[in-house]
Design a protein around this motif. Structure first.
Motif, mmCIF file in Angstrom:
data_model
loop_
_atom_site.group_PDB
_atom_site.id
_atom_site.type_symbol
_atom_site.label_atom_id
_atom_site.label_comp_id
_atom_site.label_asym_id
_atom_site.label_seq_id
_atom_site.Cartn_x
_atom_site.Cartn_y
_atom_site.Cartn_z
ATOM 1 N N VAL A 73 78.873 33.966 50.177
ATOM 2 C CA VAL A 73 78.315 34.838 51.213
ATOM 3 C C VAL A 73 79.404 35.247 52.205
ATOM 4 C CG1 VAL A 73 76.654 34.974 53.119
ATOM 5 C CG2 VAL A 73 76.042 33.797 51.000
ATOM 6 N N ARG A 74 80.281 34.301 52.524
ATOM 7 C CA ARG A 74 81.409 34.601 53.410
ATOM 8 C C ARG A 74 82.618 33.807 52.949
ATOM 9 N NH1 ARG A 74 81.776 34.242 60.101
ATOM 10 N NH2 ARG A 74 83.850 35.208 60.221
ATOM 11 N N GLU A 75 83.695 34.523 52.701
ATOM 12 C CA GLU A 75 84.924 33.882 52.258
ATOM 13 C C GLU A 75 85.477 32.972 53.359
ATOM 14 O OE1 GLU A 75 86.196 33.966 49.326
ATOM 15 O OE2 GLU A 75 85.218 35.683 48.358
ATOM 16 N N ILE A 76 86.463 32.163 53.008
ATOM 17 C CA ILE A 76 87.031 31.203 53.957
ATOM 18 C C ILE A 76 87.503 31.918 55.224
ATOM 19 C CG2 ILE A 76 88.928 29.585 54.348
ATOM 20 C CD1 ILE A 76 88.804 28.894 51.365
ATOM 21 N N TRP A 77 87.073 31.384 56.355
ATOM 22 C CA TRP A 77 87.541 31.891 57.646
ATOM 23 C C TRP A 77 87.818 30.706 58.558
ATOM 24 C CZ3 TRP A 77 82.323 31.236 56.920
ATOM 25 C CH2 TRP A 77 81.556 30.772 57.990
ATOM 26 N N LYS A 78 88.538 30.951 59.619
ATOM 27 C CA LYS A 78 88.829 29.874 60.558
ATOM 28 C C LYS A 78 88.473 30.288 61.973
ATOM 29 C CE LYS A 78 93.721 30.852 61.596
ATOM 30 N NZ LYS A 78 95.095 30.283 61.560
ATOM 31 N N GLU A 79 88.132 29.321 62.775
ATOM 32 C CA GLU A 79 87.885 29.502 64.197
ATOM 33 C C GLU A 79 88.686 28.450 64.948
ATOM 34 O OE1 GLU A 79 83.671 29.436 64.915
ATOM 35 O OE2 GLU A 79 83.255 30.964 63.384
ATOM 36 N N GLN A 80 89.152 28.789 66.138
ATOM 37 C CA GLN A 80 89.958 27.831 66.874
ATOM 38 C C GLN A 80 89.781 27.996 68.373
ATOM 39 O OE1 GLN A 80 93.696 29.692 65.134
ATOM 40 N NE2 GLN A 80 94.475 29.024 67.137
ATOM 41 N N GLY A 132 91.572 22.713 68.711
ATOM 42 C CA GLY A 132 92.017 22.718 67.325
ATOM 43 C C GLY A 132 91.389 23.815 66.484
ATOM 44 N N ILE A 133 91.461 23.616 65.182
ATOM 45 C CA ILE A 133 91.040 24.627 64.201
ATOM 46 C C ILE A 133 89.981 24.031 63.270
ATOM 47 C CG2 ILE A 133 91.797 26.061 62.252
ATOM 48 C CD1 ILE A 133 94.606 26.030 63.502
ATOM 49 N N VAL A 134 88.964 24.829 62.964
ATOM 50 C CA VAL A 134 87.978 24.483 61.936
ATOM 51 C C VAL A 134 87.954 25.620 60.920
ATOM 52 C CG1 VAL A 134 85.578 23.907 61.421
ATOM 53 C CG2 VAL A 134 86.584 23.198 63.596
ATOM 54 N N ARG A 135 87.929 25.273 59.641
ATOM 55 C CA ARG A 135 87.845 26.256 58.565
ATOM 56 C C ARG A 135 86.465 26.162 57.909
ATOM 57 N NH1 ARG A 135 91.215 25.357 54.336
ATOM 58 N NH2 ARG A 135 91.723 27.562 53.971
ATOM 59 N N PHE A 136 85.934 27.318 57.515
ATOM 60 C CA PHE A 136 84.579 27.410 56.993
ATOM 61 C C PHE A 136 84.550 28.289 55.740
ATOM 62 C CE2 PHE A 136 84.480 27.434 61.625
ATOM 63 C CZ PHE A 136 83.494 26.531 61.988
ATOM 64 N N ARG A 157 86.883 20.139 59.144
ATOM 65 C CA ARG A 157 87.124 19.945 60.575
ATOM 66 C C ARG A 157 88.192 18.888 60.868
ATOM 67 N NH1 ARG A 157 83.187 19.221 63.987
ATOM 68 N NH2 ARG A 157 81.407 20.262 62.998
ATOM 69 N N SER A 158 89.058 18.594 59.891
ATOM 70 C CA SER A 158 90.055 17.539 60.085
ATOM 71 C C SER A 158 91.079 17.875 61.166
ATOM 72 C CB SER A 158 90.781 17.254 58.763
ATOM 73 O OG SER A 158 91.421 18.426 58.279
ATOM 74 N N GLN A 159 91.222 19.157 61.502
ATOM 75 C CA GLN A 159 92.187 19.549 62.528
ATOM 76 C C GLN A 159 91.515 19.867 63.865
ATOM 77 O OE1 GLN A 159 95.395 22.309 61.082
ATOM 78 N NE2 GLN A 159 94.081 22.420 59.264
ATOM 79 N N TYR A 160 90.313 19.329 64.062
ATOM 80 C CA TYR A 160 89.567 19.670 65.277
ATOM 81 C C TYR A 160 89.132 18.420 66.023
ATOM 82 C CZ TYR A 160 86.545 22.328 68.395
ATOM 83 O OH TYR A 160 85.986 22.904 69.509
ATOM 84 N N ASN A 161 89.294 18.432 67.343
ATOM 85 C CA ASN A 161 88.923 17.295 68.182
ATOM 86 C C ASN A 161 87.922 17.660 69.273
ATOM 87 O OD1 ASN A 161 90.776 15.403 66.930
ATOM 88 N ND2 ASN A 161 92.417 16.578 67.923
ATOM 89 N N GLY A 162 87.329 18.845 69.161
ATOM 90 C CA GLY A 162 86.374 19.287 70.182
ATOM 91 C C GLY A 162 85.017 18.630 70.021
ATOM 92 N N TYR A 164 82.064 26.664 71.392
ATOM 93 C CA TYR A 164 80.939 26.004 72.064
ATOM 94 C C TYR A 164 81.426 25.277 73.309
ATOM 95 C CZ TYR A 164 77.853 26.760 68.059
ATOM 96 O OH TYR A 164 77.077 27.325 67.085
ATOM 97 N N LYS A 165 80.580 25.227 74.301
ATOM 98 C CA LYS A 165 80.891 24.437 75.484
ATOM 99 C C LYS A 165 79.909 23.264 75.573
ATOM 100 C CE LYS A 165 77.988 26.652 79.033
ATOM 101 N NZ LYS A 165 77.966 27.265 80.377
ATOM 102 N N ALA A 166 80.391 22.165 76.125
ATOM 103 C CA ALA A 166 79.542 20.985 76.282
ATOM 104 C C ALA A 166 78.409 21.280 77.259
ATOM 105 C CB ALA A 166 80.365 19.806 76.771
ATOM 106 N N VAL A 167 77.262 20.653 77.011
ATOM 107 C CA VAL A 167 76.091 20.819 77.874
ATOM 108 C C VAL A 167 75.653 19.445 78.369
ATOM 109 C CG1 VAL A 167 73.680 21.539 77.983
ATOM 110 C CG2 VAL A 167 75.319 22.894 76.670
ATOM 111 N N ALA A 168 75.499 19.317 79.651
ATOM 112 C CA ALA A 168 74.973 18.073 80.213
ATOM 113 C C ALA A 168 73.457 18.133 80.217
ATOM 114 C CB ALA A 168 75.504 17.867 81.626
#
Length: 386
Positions: free
Chosen positions: A122-129, A133-137, A153-158, A164-168
């Motif tokens: 449906v969607r070829e490999i893409w990345k977001e960062q 860090g970086i996540v590939r999908f 998600r091995s290169q991501y620590n978020g 996305y932002k954290a929500v309290a």
């Protein structure tokens, strides 16, 4: 009932590690997230919307231990391609699961093997960062309109995913409610129209190199009125379980067929959430107002008689299990405890399961008849049994 011991050859592509998250497309994501938080014990966790620069789709992420649900809705009526797709999905299916995401290793080889074997990408490999860090999908099509997103998600620590932002948790109600104690996604069930189960199973075997783990047929699972067939597929490490169901001919309409009629196609029927203390979990979920299927007392009378002749020792108090309407399935090695909610939206489609396992890897085959009978009572009230 059949339990499969042959995993087949170890996949020559990357590894599927676990369920990553489940994405729901709903009419009002904010309100849906509130329902799961107040009724099921989730907490607000992350957010993406107008305030973070997402102009078309809003996403509310809620979390409970290792369980992540993402509730998404359209933000404006501009009619672009994304909004048209989400709008069509909502009209056809109602609120429901759009995507089941898996955490993976070696995304490139998984996608390449899936492509070679005929999977629809449906969607070829893409990345977001972002700064974390970086996540590939990548995204593939499975049964009905449902998709699977592969998340590397091995290169991501978020906290969740880039953007996305954290929500309290600012809802004072949630801190006053008893904890639910749900730990992780145990399995996710997909319902298929009649004669579509085997092709769906073969899709997982062929494209994702999953293998068969467990199955039952309509000779084993039936009531006076209806029946089902089910095959469970799993990854090589057996950390992701995906039961695939279909209805079988009966005197009246199966609850599997009712689902397909109201969902409009194959789709995710229920999500099973694992707990290590189901009694406390269900006591607290009922205090939160969650509504579960009712099981007749006759089930527990018969259960007590059967357990007299079994090697298994159920350590929980049977009177408490009966009061809470928790089901028990067992063999000589162990047992499981399970209970099912009523549908979590007006359409009789998606519902949730709470499950506790004690050295038992099955899926409640011994309870299917009682479960079907309980659902048939509700089907009859809805005018959908005939």
């Amino acid at each position: 009932m059949t339990t499969y011991t042959d995993k087949g050859e170890k996949p020559d592509a990357g590894r599927f590690l676990c369920f990553d998250h489940v994405t729901f497309w709903v009419g009002n994501a904010k309100q849906a997230a509130t329902f799961y938080c107040t009724r099921m014990g989730f907490e607000p966790y992350a957010y993406k919307g107008l305030e973070t620069g997402s102009r078309d789709v809003v996403s509310h992420v809620i979390k409970q231990d290792k369980i992540f649900f993402v509730l998404q809705s359209v933000l404006n009526p501009s009619g672009n391609e994304v909004e048209q797709e989400m709008g069509r999905h909502l009209v056809r299916h109602g609120d429901g699961v759009k995507d089941v995401a898996f955490t993976v290793e070696d995304l490139d080889s998984i996608v390449e093997k899936a492509r070679e074997r005929g999977a629809k990408i449906v969607r070829e490999i893409w990345k977001e960062q972002d700064d974390d860090g970086i996540v590939r999908f990548a995204k593939v099509q499975t049964y009905g309109d449902t998709t699977h997103t592969f998340v590397e998600r091995s290169q991501y620590n978020g906290i969740f995913l880039p953007g996305y932002k954290a929500v309290a948790n600012t809802d004072p109600l949630l801190s006053d409610l008893p904890p639910s104690g749900l730990k992780f996604v145990d399995h996710i069930v997909g319902n298929q129209p009649d004669d579509s189960m085997v092709p769906a199973v073969e899709w997982y075997e062929k494209n994702l190199q999953f293998h068969r783990f467990w199955s039952v047929d309509d000779e084993q699972i039936h009531t006076e009125y209806s029946s089902l067939r089910s095959i469970v597929v799993t990854n090589y490490e057996e950390t992701i379980k995906m039961p695939i169901n279909e209805p079988a001919p009966g005197k009246k309409k199966s609850q599997i067929q009712e689902y397909c009629d109201y969902y409009g196609s194959a789709g995710v029927q229920h999500i099973a959430l694992n707990t290590s203390d189901i009694i406390t979990t269900i006591v607290n979920l009922k205090k939160r107002g969650m509504v579960f299927l009712n099981i007749p007392d006759k089930y527990y009378t018969n259960l007590r008689e059967r357990l007299k002749h079994s090697k298994v020792n159920v350590t929980e108090n049977l009177d408490v299990l009966q009061e809470l309407k928790i089901l028990i399935d067992y063999d000589d090695e162990g047992y499981l405890l399970q209970i099912f909610t009523k549908p979590v939206q007006d359409r009789p489609t998606l519902f949730l399961e709470v499950i506790q396992r004690k050295n038992h890897t099955g899926f409640g085959a011994g309870n299917f008849k009682s479960l079907f009978e309980a659902i048939e009572l509700d089907q009859n009230k809805r005018g959908n049994l005939n």
